[in-house]
Enzyme design. Structure first.
Site, PDB file in Angstrom:
ATOM      1  N   ASP A 181      -4.825   0.684  -1.738  1.00 16.28           N
ATOM      2  CA  ASP A 181      -4.366   1.691  -2.681  1.00 16.28           C
ATOM      3  C   ASP A 181      -4.157   2.908  -1.793  1.00 16.28           C
ATOM      4  O   ASP A 181      -5.133   3.534  -1.360  1.00 16.28           O
ATOM      5  CB  ASP A 181      -5.424   1.981  -3.747  1.00 16.28           C
ATOM      6  CG  ASP A 181      -4.920   3.005  -4.748  1.00 16.28           C
ATOM      7  OD1 ASP A 181      -4.286   3.992  -4.324  1.00 16.28           O
ATOM      8  OD2 ASP A 181      -5.141   2.824  -5.957  1.00 16.28           O
ATOM      9  N   HIS A 182      -2.915   3.222  -1.473  1.00 16.10           N
ATOM     10  CA  HIS A 182      -2.718   4.196  -0.388  1.00 16.10           C
ATOM     11  C   HIS A 182      -3.247   5.587  -0.758  1.00 16.10           C
ATOM     12  O   HIS A 182      -3.482   6.406   0.112  1.00 16.10           O
ATOM     13  CB  HIS A 182      -1.261   4.237   0.073  1.00 16.10           C
ATOM     14  CG  HIS A 182      -0.332   4.995  -0.807  1.00 16.10           C
ATOM     15  ND1 HIS A 182       0.172   4.484  -1.973  1.00 16.10           N
ATOM     16  CD2 HIS A 182       0.197   6.234  -0.695  1.00 16.10           C
ATOM     17  CE1 HIS A 182       0.961   5.383  -2.531  1.00 16.10           C
ATOM     18  NE2 HIS A 182       1.007   6.462  -1.788  1.00 16.10           N
ATOM     19  N   HIS A 244      -3.733   4.310  -8.585  1.00 16.08           N
ATOM     20  CA  HIS A 244      -3.976   5.647  -8.014  1.00 16.08           C
ATOM     21  C   HIS A 244      -4.731   6.590  -8.963  1.00 16.08           C
ATOM     22  O   HIS A 244      -5.667   7.278  -8.557  1.00 16.08           O
ATOM     23  CB  HIS A 244      -2.655   6.324  -7.626  1.00 16.08           C
ATOM     24  CG  HIS A 244      -1.728   5.458  -6.828  1.00 16.08           C
ATOM     25  ND1 HIS A 244      -2.174   4.588  -5.875  1.00 16.08           N
ATOM     26  CD2 HIS A 244      -0.374   5.330  -6.838  1.00 16.08           C
ATOM     27  CE1 HIS A 244      -1.140   3.963  -5.329  1.00 16.08           C
ATOM     28  NE2 HIS A 244      -0.037   4.399  -5.897  1.00 16.08           N
TER      29      HIS A 244
END
Ligand code: BG6
Length: 494
Positions: A181-182, A244
């Site tokens: 999950d950047h 996010h």
């Protein structure tokens, strides 16, 4: 700490993610000495390409997207030697056997002890088949460690995510799976726990006695660009909220972990997800969740098309490009504190911010009646600016006890010489070191889907609540009401 030497396999090496994020991240790590010399990268995709063509793509990508330039020819030449390309049909195990032989050669050439990191920048439907072929092609038989790094989306709903997870578990153990999950790789998201747990100012106040509400905004100016095909099936709920937004919420709401170790931190995050109040009925969803879709609009001079006119989008699509909700974390710390979250495409600014609004001073006979004091805010700026500021009340200079709100600001990204690593840089480095703190564990993913699925279910039953907003605006008006009815409003983002 440098990771041990490894072969990195980039599946989807001719794709956008590799070009924009992964190649630049590898170069930055190399330049900063975090990769050392005993590594190799194998670019994998179906289309034929020579090593030279692949390296020239790499060069262009770095010069376009990396925070460092590839202008030192000695360094560049050394770096590029570590990169090879192989055309691979991922449905054919023979290709994987060939890849295995290539890997042994690379191990010898670069003195790598059999460690293998498989990065799948691919459609999730291919995660299972690729894993099976990695196993059947003998790639998991080398002497070192084996890790799988995968991109989102992890499933489309809970049942599909479970199915995918079962497939992966036939080949990899949970601790070998690194789900990206950047947002968890972003500097200021990681900073949330430091701000919270290293400051006597905040932790004692971090609860429902002192916090009135929390607002999380993730706004984007872009539309769906060339991703209409994917996005139309996904929408903001699956694209941004399941991952996010909920991840940021858990970082804000979690209890202090017993140690700063990956499993301890993730245990605490899971507890938050378990405490999320699930919506009980479709009416509950309609009351607390707003979905919107952008219609034609403009920013300044520029005319912007509506979502339904975008390429590869169904012309009668009801997919949401905007999401706002009031969420409760039903635990001791947060009982009664609303978390308002919103995200959308084609909003006026690109910004990710968390605002913690503190309760007003009690019965403030000294000032409140005359001056209507502003509440104190702690604002964590994640993106594109990085920093925090605190809004406090102070005397207006020269006045007779007039009060005005002032900001005390720490702008990290304004500081000369601070060039924070990109999220992908950190995450690749962490995966190579076996640190899974900032990757999502299966139980987190499952709880997040459970929460999201109830909303999706209500939306399937009734489409009438989709709100349209002009591209370039702040989204549906109804999203204001969510807060207004509680006596709050969205704080403007910067
Ligand atoms: C991705 C979403 O995960 O995050 C995109 O799929 C979105 O739709 C992107 O644009 C936003 O990331 P960032 O880092 O640019 O804020």
């Amino acid at each position: 700490i440098s990771p041990e030497g490894a072969v990195y396999y980039l599946f989807g090496a001719t794709g956008d993610l590799a070009r924009r994020k992964l190649f630049p991240a590898l170069f930055s790590l190399y330049k900063e000495g975090k990769l050392s010399e005993n590594f190799a990268v194998v670019g994998l995709a179906r289309r034929p390409r020579t090593n030279e063509q692949f390296r020239s793509d790499l060069y262009e990508s770095i010069n376009e997207f990396c925070r460092y330039r590839a202008d030192d020819s000695e360094l560049w030449n050394k770096f590029q030697e570590h990169f090879v390309y192989m055309s691979l049909d991922i449905n054919n195990v023979d290709g994987f056997r060939e890849l295995n032989s290539l890997s042994s050669e690379l191990d010898r050439k670069f003195n790598i002890p059999g460690n293998r990191l498989f990065y799948l920048a691919l459609a999730p439907s291919l995660f299972g088949p690729v894993s099976f072929n990695l196993r059947d092609g003998g790639l998991l038989e080398s002497s070192g460690w084996h890790r799988l790094v995968i991109e989102k989306p992890f499933g489309y709903d809970l049942p599909s995510a479970q199915k995918l997870n079962e497939q992966l578990n036939q080949v990899f153990k949970e601790e070998e799976i690194f789900r990206i999950d950047h947002y968890l790789g972003k500097e200021m998201v990681q900073n949330i726990q430091v701000i919270r747990f290293a400051n006597a100012f905040f932790e004692p106040l971090w609860n429902n006695k002192h916090i009135a509400n929390v607002q999380i905004t993730l706004s984007e100016t872009v539309g769906v660009e060339e991703r209409g095909g994917y996005y139309d099936k996904s929408g903001a709920l699956r694209d941004m909220v399941q991952n996010h937004m909920l991840q940021m919420l858990t970082m804000i709401a979690m209890e202090p972990p017993s140690r700063l170790h990956g499993e301890d931190i993730r245990d605490e995050k899971v507890k938050v997800l378990r405490s999320l109040r699930g919506y009980q009925s479709s009416d509950d969803v309609r009351e607390h969740v707003i979905r919107g879709q952008y219609a034609a609009g403009s920013t300044g001079e520029k005319q912007l098309p509506g979502y339904r006119e975008e390429e590869s989008v169904d012309s009668s699509s009801t997919t949401e490009t905007y999401f706002a909700a009031k969420v409760f974390v039903d635990n001791f710390r947060w009982a009664g504190v609303p978390f308002y979250i919103r995200t959308g495409k084609r909003l006026p600014v690109k910004s990710t911010e968390v605002v913690v609004e503190f309760k007003s001073m009690p019965e403030n006979v000294l000032f409140a009646q005359k001056h209507d004091l502003s509440p104190n805010l702690l604002v964590i700026r994640v993106n594109p600016m990085e920093g925090i500021y605190i809004k406090i009340n102070a005397k207006k200079p020269g006045s007779d006890n007039a009060v005005q709100p002032v900001n005390m600001e720490f702008c990290q990204s304004c500081q000369i010489g601070i060039n924070t690593p990109e999220a992908y840089e950190r995450l690749i480095h962490d995966a190579a070191r076996g640190d899974s703190t900032y990757f999502t564990r299966w139980d987190e993913v499952a709880h997040a889907w459970e929460f999201v699925d109830r909303i999706a279910q209500a939306w399937r039953e009734e489409k009438g609540d989709l709100q349209y907003y002009p591209a370039g605006s702040w989204g549906p008006k109804k999203a204001e009401n969510l807060l207004n009815e509680d006596g709050f409003h969205w704080w403007p983002v910067n």
